[in-house]
Design a protein around this motif. Structure first.
Motif, PDB file in Angstrom:
ATOM      1  N   THR A  18     -11.686  25.387  -8.192  1.00 18.66           N
ATOM      2  CA  THR A  18     -13.082  25.095  -8.511  1.00 18.66           C
ATOM      3  C   THR A  18     -13.161  24.306  -9.813  1.00 18.66           C
ATOM      4  OG1 THR A  18     -13.335  27.223  -9.676  1.00 18.66           O
ATOM      5  CG2 THR A  18     -13.954  27.151  -7.341  1.00 18.66           C
ATOM      6  N   LEU A  19     -14.112  23.398  -9.854  1.00 13.77           N
ATOM      7  CA  LEU A  19     -14.327  22.551 -11.030  1.00 13.77           C
ATOM      8  C   LEU A  19     -15.806  22.485 -11.364  1.00 13.77           C
ATOM      9  CD1 LEU A  19     -11.938  19.595 -10.091  1.00 13.77           C
ATOM     10  CD2 LEU A  19     -11.568  21.263 -11.915  1.00 13.77           C
ATOM     11  N   ASP A  20     -16.102  22.287 -12.634  1.00  9.70           N
ATOM     12  CA  ASP A  20     -17.502  22.209 -13.046  1.00  9.70           C
ATOM     13  C   ASP A  20     -18.122  20.842 -12.755  1.00  9.70           C
ATOM     14  OD1 ASP A  20     -15.917  20.939 -14.985  1.00  9.70           O
ATOM     15  OD2 ASP A  20     -17.383  21.320 -16.573  1.00  9.70           O
ATOM     16  N   VAL A  21     -17.282  19.815 -12.631  1.00  9.94           N
ATOM     17  CA  VAL A  21     -17.737  18.458 -12.314  1.00  9.94           C
ATOM     18  C   VAL A  21     -17.045  18.022 -11.027  1.00  9.94           C
ATOM     19  CG1 VAL A  21     -17.837  16.053 -13.085  1.00  9.94           C
ATOM     20  CG2 VAL A  21     -18.061  17.918 -14.756  1.00  9.94           C
ATOM     21  N   ALA A  22     -17.807  17.474 -10.095  1.00 11.21           N
ATOM     22  CA  ALA A  22     -17.240  17.099  -8.795  1.00 11.21           C
ATOM     23  C   ALA A  22     -16.379  15.845  -8.906  1.00 11.21           C
ATOM     24  CB  ALA A  22     -18.351  16.874  -7.785  1.00 11.21           C
ATOM     25  N   PRO A  23     -15.127  15.919  -8.481  1.00  8.96           N
ATOM     26  CA  PRO A  23     -14.327  14.710  -8.368  1.00  8.96           C
ATOM     27  C   PRO A  23     -14.661  14.006  -7.051  1.00  8.96           C
ATOM     28  CG  PRO A  23     -13.018  16.578  -7.685  1.00  8.96           C
ATOM     29  CD  PRO A  23     -14.373  17.125  -8.082  1.00  8.96           C
ATOM     30  N   THR A  24     -14.037  12.884  -6.805  1.00  8.85           N
ATOM     31  CA  THR A  24     -14.203  12.153  -5.554  1.00  8.85           C
ATOM     32  C   THR A  24     -12.957  12.344  -4.695  1.00  8.85           C
ATOM     33  OG1 THR A  24     -15.581  10.504  -6.654  1.00  8.85           O
ATOM     34  CG2 THR A  24     -14.589   9.865  -4.550  1.00  8.85           C
ATOM     35  N   PRO A  25     -13.093  12.602  -3.394  1.00  8.39           N
ATOM     36  CA  PRO A  25     -11.897  12.676  -2.556  1.00  8.39           C
ATOM     37  C   PRO A  25     -11.031  11.435  -2.740  1.00  8.39           C
ATOM     38  CG  PRO A  25     -13.796  13.435  -1.327  1.00  8.39           C
ATOM     39  CD  PRO A  25     -14.328  12.888  -2.627  1.00  8.39           C
ATOM     40  N   GLY A  26      -9.751  11.655  -2.939  1.00 13.00           N
ATOM     41  CA  GLY A  26      -8.834  10.562  -3.255  1.00 13.00           C
ATOM     42  C   GLY A  26      -8.499  10.480  -4.727  1.00 13.00           C
ATOM     43  N   ASP A  27      -9.246  11.220  -5.564  1.00 15.49           N
ATOM     44  CA  ASP A  27      -8.913  11.273  -6.997  1.00 15.49           C
ATOM     45  C   ASP A  27      -7.583  11.997  -7.194  1.00 15.49           C
ATOM     46  OD1 ASP A  27     -11.069   9.876  -7.962  1.00 15.49           O
ATOM     47  OD2 ASP A  27     -12.203  11.645  -8.598  1.00 15.49           O
ATOM     48  N   TYR A  28      -6.788  11.481  -8.135  1.00 14.53           N
ATOM     49  CA  TYR A  28      -5.493  12.082  -8.468  1.00 14.53           C
ATOM     50  C   TYR A  28      -5.712  12.960  -9.698  1.00 14.53           C
ATOM     51  CZ  TYR A  28      -0.332  12.071  -8.609  1.00 14.53           C
ATOM     52  OH  TYR A  28       0.997  12.414  -8.551  1.00 14.53           O
ATOM     53  N   LEU A  29      -5.938  14.240  -9.446  1.00 13.67           N
ATOM     54  CA  LEU A  29      -6.272  15.171 -10.519  1.00 13.67           C
ATOM     55  C   LEU A  29      -5.052  15.490 -11.373  1.00 13.67           C
ATOM     56  CD1 LEU A  29      -8.400  17.742  -8.469  1.00 13.67           C
ATOM     57  CD2 LEU A  29      -9.214  15.734  -9.729  1.00 13.67           C
ATOM     58  N   GLY A  89       0.800  -1.224   0.000  1.00 11.07           N
ATOM     59  CA  GLY A  89       0.000   0.000   0.000  1.00 11.07           C
ATOM     60  C   GLY A  89       0.825   1.262   0.000  1.00 11.07           C
ATOM     61  N   ASN A  90       2.042   1.164  -0.545  1.00  5.21           N
ATOM     62  CA  ASN A  90       3.002   2.264  -0.477  1.00  5.21           C
ATOM     63  C   ASN A  90       2.480   3.612  -0.959  1.00  5.21           C
ATOM     64  OD1 ASN A  90       5.417   1.450   0.690  1.00  5.21           O
ATOM     65  ND2 ASN A  90       6.620   2.137  -1.056  1.00  5.21           N
ATOM     66  N   ASN A  91       1.848   3.665  -2.127  1.00  7.34           N
ATOM     67  CA  ASN A  91       1.488   4.946  -2.729  1.00  7.34           C
ATOM     68  C   ASN A  91       0.045   5.350  -2.473  1.00  7.34           C
ATOM     69  OD1 ASN A  91       4.036   4.291  -4.020  1.00  7.34           O
ATOM     70  ND2 ASN A  91       3.593   6.007  -5.383  1.00  7.34           N
ATOM     71  N   ASP A  92      -0.613   4.652  -1.566  1.00 12.64           N
ATOM     72  CA  ASP A  92      -1.952   5.043  -1.147  1.00 12.64           C
ATOM     73  C   ASP A  92      -1.776   6.175  -0.138  1.00 12.64           C
ATOM     74  OD1 ASP A  92      -4.591   5.240  -0.426  1.00 12.64           O
ATOM     75  OD2 ASP A  92      -4.867   3.121   0.012  1.00 12.64           O
ATOM     76  N   ASN A  93      -2.155   7.382  -0.530  1.00 14.61           N
ATOM     77  CA  ASN A  93      -1.847   8.604   0.215  1.00 14.61           C
ATOM     78  C   ASN A  93      -2.352   8.560   1.658  1.00 14.61           C
ATOM     79  OD1 ASN A  93      -2.322  11.564   1.049  1.00 14.61           O
ATOM     80  ND2 ASN A  93      -1.118  11.774  -0.832  1.00 14.61           N
ATOM     81  N   PHE A  94      -1.464   8.945   2.592  1.00 11.78           N
ATOM     82  CA  PHE A  94      -1.798   8.916   4.018  1.00 11.78           C
ATOM     83  C   PHE A  94      -3.044   9.739   4.350  1.00 11.78           C
ATOM     84  CE2 PHE A  94       2.648   7.548   4.525  1.00 11.78           C
ATOM     85  CZ  PHE A  94       2.499   6.565   5.505  1.00 11.78           C
ATOM     86  N   ASN A  95      -3.292  10.796   3.588  1.00  5.02           N
ATOM     87  CA  ASN A  95      -4.446  11.651   3.861  1.00  5.02           C
ATOM     88  C   ASN A  95      -5.772  10.896   3.747  1.00  5.02           C
ATOM     89  OD1 ASN A  95      -3.486  14.524   4.246  1.00  5.02           O
ATOM     90  ND2 ASN A  95      -2.448  14.026   2.325  1.00  5.02           N
ATOM     91  N   PHE A  96      -5.757   9.765   3.075  1.00  5.18           N
ATOM     92  CA  PHE A  96      -7.005   9.064   2.795  1.00  5.18           C
ATOM     93  C   PHE A  96      -7.071   7.691   3.444  1.00  5.18           C
ATOM     94  CE2 PHE A  96      -5.871  11.899  -0.684  1.00  5.18           C
ATOM     95  CZ  PHE A  96      -6.977  12.731  -0.718  1.00  5.18           C
TER      96      PHE A  96
END
Length: 292
Positions: free
Chosen positions: A213-224, A22-29
């Protein structure tokens, strides 16, 4: 506590590489229990399935050759586990990607068979193997938001997938969990799949900005990926999303570049062509949950 015993849920032992760890699974999430990685997230899920206790022995950089009993680390691990009676109910493995530069079948398949035979020798517990994620390089500036600019780094991964998904599991393997729905593009199957998100930046942002700001909502954890296919591209995790359109996205880290309003924003499922993003790990954990 948590060891395999009659009347208790299974307690798997996880073996593998940095992806299995799980190395690159960001700690924030990480979830409320501090868990990261798609295997760990799936095993730890207690909402839509029974939560499993588990031990994760995956090691970043570890290859199949490291598991065949010829290195001190695994010889020591097996000796220690033997002292306590191999107190796990099964073994879940994801090794393969760090061996994928080898020729198939020799020595790649030979090392797979040797590694699983070694693991089978740890109490003769059932072994469940996961088909591997992909390994590609990226041309241009797309940052894995398309398949056209990806090049498969090791075609031998396809041989391992075929070996695992051939109908009857390989010798020493009791069952296979196919990750192909999550790990491979449905058409270009040797490449990473492409995220379905497509949005537009609502207004310009400056260096150091921590929201946009974005016109379409991403999901928390998305890598924009801001400005994919442009030299000014930048990648950042979406930490939280508020609003009803346009959507305000708080970022996990500050931007290092300025971006004009109206530029395209997409989502990548890998950070570097090898390691999956947090969004991918959260989604792919469903395969582990389903298999439980």
């Amino acid at each position: 506590k948590g060891w395999a015993a009659a009347g208790k849920p299974p307690v798997p032992l996880v073996v593998g590489d940095s992806i299995g760890f799980g190395n690159n699974d960001n700690f924030n999430f990480s979830n409320g229990r501090g868990v990261r990685g798609y295997i760990n997230r799936g095993l730890d899920d207690g909402v839509s399935s029974t939560r499993y206790a588990y031990a994760n022995f995956a090691g970043p950089g570890e290859a199949l050759a490291n598991v065949a009993g010829t290195t001190d680390n695994w010889a020591i691990r097996r000796a220690v586990l033997a002292e306590v009676g191999f107190p796990f109910s099964s073994i879940i493995g994801n090794h393969g990607i760090n061996s994928s530069g080898l020729a198939w079948p020799s020595p790649f398949q030979e090392q797979f068979d040797a590694a699983t035979a070694f693991l089978r020798g740890m109490g003769s517990k059932p072994i469940v193997w996961l088909t591997p994620t992909r390994k590609t390089t990226q041309g241009g500036n797309s940052q894995w938001t398309d398949t056209a600019n990806q090049t498969a780094a090791n075609g031998q991964l396809a041989d391992l997938v075929a070996y695992l998904n051939g109908g009857t599991p390989p010798a020493n393997v009791s069952a296979v969990i196919s990750m192909e729905t999550y790990a491979a593009d449905p058409v270009a199957t040797t490449k990473w799949p492409v995220g379905s998100y497509a949005g537009v930046l609502g207004s310009s942002v400056i260096i150091g900005a921590t929201s946009l700001t974005l016109d379409v909502a991403p999901t928390p954890g998305d890598y924009l990926v801001l400005e994919p296919a442009d030299a000014n591209n930048e990648r950042v995790y979406a930490l939280s999303v508020t609003g009803s359109g346009p959507y305000t996205v708080t970022l996990a880290s500050a931007l290092t570049k300025a971006h004009a309003g109206g530029v395209a924003v997409k989502v990548a499922l890998t950070e570097d062509g090898t390691h999956p993003t947090t969004g991918w790990c959260i989604g792919a954990s469903a395969a582990i949950i389903a298999a439980k």
